[in-house]
Design an enzyme around this catalytic site. Structure first.
Site, mmCIF file in Angstrom:
data_model
loop_
_atom_site.group_PDB
_atom_site.id
_atom_site.type_symbol
_atom_site.label_atom_id
_atom_site.label_comp_id
_atom_site.label_asym_id
_atom_site.label_seq_id
_atom_site.Cartn_x
_atom_site.Cartn_y
_atom_site.Cartn_z
ATOM 1 C CG HIS A 92 -0.275 -0.100 2.531
ATOM 2 N ND1 HIS A 92 -0.955 0.164 3.707
ATOM 3 C CD2 HIS A 92 0.999 -0.429 2.907
ATOM 4 C CE1 HIS A 92 -0.132 -0.013 4.730
ATOM 5 N NE2 HIS A 92 1.050 -0.369 4.274
ATOM 6 C CG HIS A 93 3.898 1.985 2.431
ATOM 7 N ND1 HIS A 93 3.141 2.848 3.188
ATOM 8 C CD2 HIS A 93 4.280 0.968 3.274
ATOM 9 C CE1 HIS A 93 3.064 2.389 4.433
ATOM 10 N NE2 HIS A 93 3.746 1.256 4.505
ATOM 11 C CB ALA A 94 3.889 1.364 -4.556
#
Length: 394
Positions: A131-133
């Protein structure tokens, strides 16, 4: 809709997302599938195993820039590659990085499409949840953002309201960024406060861009929050905003790094508390959107001690009855876990022995740091949904 059917998206190719000597080790996914299989979860009635295919560039560029995809393809061949968040301690490059990342995205797309088409009521990709990209940057062990890519596919297929709930210990910043200005997607994140933990975002006042006010919800919890406080916070915020939003699909990121044994963060949940969260998410999907629930994994760095047990509970909740927390781990699985990680303490049951307490939030009754965090989020967001932040009945 295929009532009661659950799609489990799995292929051993998903284990190729492997950064080497790194906290995000695919052994946690391998051991999850092995434990669920040993306990009969994958053989339950209504379970359909789905083999994914890699996401193509058209799917990936719904979220990521084409020049970033080019960089991801090129980076493994250049030992001096710099830029785009790649070739760092957090995001080392590895062989076939683009292909492995595209597999993860393809698996989350397959899960989302199974639910949206009605082929399944629920679907799970335990290898997903990166979920950080960001659109043009790797971040936080994440190269491509599979939840955002899968949500974009649902929007393209006609979904008008999707609720994304992220219970990873870290803020779901990449998914929030992707849909911050899109009123069709509600992003809700419960995480350790950005004052103490990566990525440094996820404050209560991050509530959505122009025209999408109220569609970003952030509950930033103090370090050392345990089962009681975490579950009280969840029930004080998440059901009310999700009900008000009226989503057609619930999409969840179920990172297991909120556990007290996780080496990279400082919340204090037990596996039993995480199991309670999955049960609450399924109940919310049943209540609000006809059971349509897409779940992914996420973070989790206690590779043997926590993640396989937590996500086996997730798979059980998604496929039928929750497993008894006292269920022993099978001896064959214990041997596999010990072979894979000889230095790990292999758990002998699915419980931490601590049934999570149930505490209902009430305004003004317990002014501890968790309740201050709850009220900060309620004050920031609930009025934007026409709800009273001081009303404990919401």
């Amino acid at each position: 809709m295929a009532d009661g059917t659950t799609a489990i998206v799995w292929d051993e190719a998903l284990l190729e997302y492997d950064m080497g000597d790194h906290p995000l080790n695919p052994v946690r996914v391998e051991l999850t599938i092995a434990l669920a299989r040993e306990l009969g979860v994958l053989d339950r009635p209504g379970v359909r195993m789905v083999t994914p295919t890699p996401a193509d560039d058209a799917a990936l560029t719904r979220i990521h820039r084409p020049d970033y995809l080019d960089a991801v393809r090129q980076a493994p061949g250049d030992p001096f590659f710099r830029g785009w968040g790649l070739n760092t301690v957090d995001n080392p490059v590895f062989d076939n990085m683009h292909e492995a990342s595209a597999w993860i995205c393809g698996a989350s797309i397959a899960a989302a499409e199974a639910v949206w088409s009605g082929a399944a009521t629920r679907a799970v990709n335990v290898a997903g949840g990166l979920h950080h990209a960001m659109p043009a940057r790797a971040s936080g062990f994440c190269v491509y953002n599979d939840p955002a890519v899968a949500i974009a596919r649902l929007l393209d297929q006609g979904a008008e309201r999707i609720a994304y709930v992220d219970i990873d210990v870290h803020h779901g910043d990449g998914v929030q960024t992707a849909f911050y200005d899109d009123p069709r997607v509600l992003t809700v994140s419960l995480h350790e406060t950005p004052l103490a933990l990566f990525p440094g975002t996820g404050y209560p006042d991050e509530t959505g861009g122009p025209g999408a006010e109220g569609t970003a919800v952030n509950l930033a919890l103090p370090p050392t929050t345990g089962d009681a406080g975490w579950l009280r916070a969840f029930h004080a915020v998440v059901p009310s905003v999700v009900r008000a939003f009226r989503p057609q699909v619930l999409f969840t990121q179920c990172g297991a790094d909120s556990h007290r044994l996780d080496p990279l963060a400082d919340l204090r949940l037990s596996v039993d508390g995480q199991r309670a969260a999955y049960i609450a998410l399924r109940a919310l999907a049943d209540e609000v959107c006809g059971g349509r629930w897409v779940a992914t994994g996420g973070g989790g760095y206690a590779l043997v001690e926590v993640v396989p047990r937590a996500w086996t509970h997730l798979l059980a909740v998604a496929t039928g009855d929750p497993l008894d927390p006292a269920t022993p781990t099978p001896p064959t699985w214990r041997k596999l876990a010990a072979d894979r990680r000889p230095d790990a303490e292999v758990p002998v049951s699915l419980t931490d022995g601590t049934p999570p307490p149930v505490e209902r939030w009430a305004p003004g009754t317990t002014p501890d740091p968790v309740d201050k965090a709850i009220m900060a989020t309620r004050l920031a967001v609930l009025p934007l949904h026409g709800l009273d932040p001081h009303d404990g009945r919401d």
